[in-house]
Design a protein around this motif. Structure first.
Motif, mmCIF file in Angstrom:
data_model
loop_
_atom_site.group_PDB
_atom_site.id
_atom_site.type_symbol
_atom_site.label_atom_id
_atom_site.label_comp_id
_atom_site.label_asym_id
_atom_site.label_seq_id
_atom_site.Cartn_x
_atom_site.Cartn_y
_atom_site.Cartn_z
ATOM 1 N N TRP A 1 0.881 -1.342 -0.073
ATOM 2 C CA TRP A 1 -0.078 -0.084 0.064
ATOM 3 C C TRP A 1 0.933 1.181 -0.049
ATOM 4 O O TRP A 1 1.589 1.479 0.965
ATOM 5 N N ASN B 1 -0.098 -11.109 16.093
ATOM 6 C CA ASN B 1 -1.367 -11.548 15.814
ATOM 7 C C ASN B 1 -1.596 -13.042 16.035
ATOM 8 O O ASN B 1 -0.618 -13.691 16.067
ATOM 9 N N ASP C 1 -9.446 -9.065 13.062
ATOM 10 C CA ASP C 1 -8.235 -8.275 13.607
ATOM 11 C C ASP C 1 -7.315 -9.231 14.472
ATOM 12 O O ASP C 1 -6.102 -9.075 14.426
ATOM 13 N N ARG D 1 -5.566 -11.173 11.134
ATOM 14 C CA ARG D 1 -4.876 -10.329 10.204
ATOM 15 C C ARG D 1 -4.371 -9.079 10.435
ATOM 16 O O ARG D 1 -3.599 -8.449 9.931
ATOM 17 N N GLN E 1 -4.869 -4.873 12.100
ATOM 18 C CA GLN E 1 -5.819 -3.979 11.779
ATOM 19 C C GLN E 1 -6.276 -3.859 10.385
ATOM 20 O O GLN E 1 -5.454 -3.857 9.532
ATOM 21 N N SER E 2 -7.615 -3.944 10.284
ATOM 22 C CA SER E 2 -8.205 -3.818 8.870
ATOM 23 C C SER E 2 -9.856 -3.286 9.007
ATOM 24 O O SER E 2 -9.958 -2.750 10.119
ATOM 25 N N LEU E 3 -10.071 -3.556 7.886
ATOM 26 C CA LEU E 3 -11.625 -2.926 7.539
ATOM 27 C C LEU E 3 -12.754 -4.099 8.264
ATOM 28 O O LEU E 3 -12.495 -5.020 8.408
ATOM 29 N N TRP F 1 -13.509 -6.942 5.892
ATOM 30 C CA TRP F 1 -12.476 -8.045 6.057
ATOM 31 C C TRP F 1 -13.170 -8.746 7.329
ATOM 32 O O TRP F 1 -12.851 -10.136 7.380
#
Length: 223
Positions: free
Chosen positions: A72, A166, A185, A188, A190-192, A195
């Motif tokens: 990213w 994690n 989370d 994987r 921190q994410s949205l 997900w």
């Protein structure tokens, strides 16, 4: 988590006694990302006097760096909330807060940072003489997710962790402890929320296959 859900309930028509409001206040947001933008937009709509947004890391470049794919790209991102008005600053470390006799925050005490690299790892150092104070009436924490709390069922069951802290899990979302699954989370990072939903469904397929020997649950499409 105390500030944004309350406003969501108000927008939905619910009554929220004792709602935390930015109206008429000098607001400081610590952290960026989507949560920081949401706090900013909500504060402006509630009628904050001023909004400062501080981030610990240096200001990202405005132009996309070459050869960033598949990572990213780390570039400066300005949301519509930022365009509505905010004072943004980077490389700021918040040292402490001070307030009045009633426990209300009144000042933020911070210091500016210098960033360097030590064997490829970023290292921060406080800049001598850069200490400052900022008047504020409301501080909103939009800080990054550092991983799941491990002094919980995670350690009680003996689940192994990844290098990033994690919960380690295989393609079927089963952890290193047979019959224990992790997703979202916790697995994987921190994410949205999309997900988290997707991984929850995929983890359910893994649980079903573990219990039944096979699964007929439909696989979720890639997010």
């Amino acid at each position: 988590m105390e500030f944004l859900p309350q406003q969501n309930k108000v927008v939905a028509g619910d009554e929220v006694p004792g709602q935390i409001l930015a109206t008429g206040k000098r607001v400081v947001i610590l952290g960026g990302g989507d949560t920081g933008s949401d706090c900013l937009g909500t504060s402006n709509r509630q009628g904050a006097v001023s909004v400062h947004q501080f981030e610990l890391l240096p200001e990202p470049p405005k132009d996309r760096p070459p050869l960033s794919w598949p990572n990213w790209p780390m570039i400066l991102r300005t949301s519509s909330s930022h365009e509505e008005g905010v004072i943004r600053d980077w490389s700021i470390n918040t040292k402490c807060f001070s307030g009045d006799a009633h426990g209300n925050v009144k000042k933020l005490h911070g210091v500016r940072l210098e960033w360097a690299h030590d064997n490829g790892r970023p290292v921060m150092k406080e800049m001598p003489g850069s200490e400052f104070e900022l008047d504020c009436d409301l501080v909103l924490l939009a800080l990054g997710f550092l991983g799941p709390e491990t002094d919980t069922v995670v350690s009680q069951l003996g689940c192994e962790l990844t290098e990033r802290g994690n919960v380690k899990a295989g393609p079927d979302y089963q952890t290193t402890v047979p019959g224990v699954f992790a997703c979202g989370d916790a697995r994987r990072g921190q994410s949205l929320v999309v997900w988290a939903i997707w991984e929850g469904r995929e983890a359910a397929r893994g649980v079903d296959a573990y219990l039944m020997g096979e699964t007929f649950l439909p696989a979720s499409p890639e997010v």
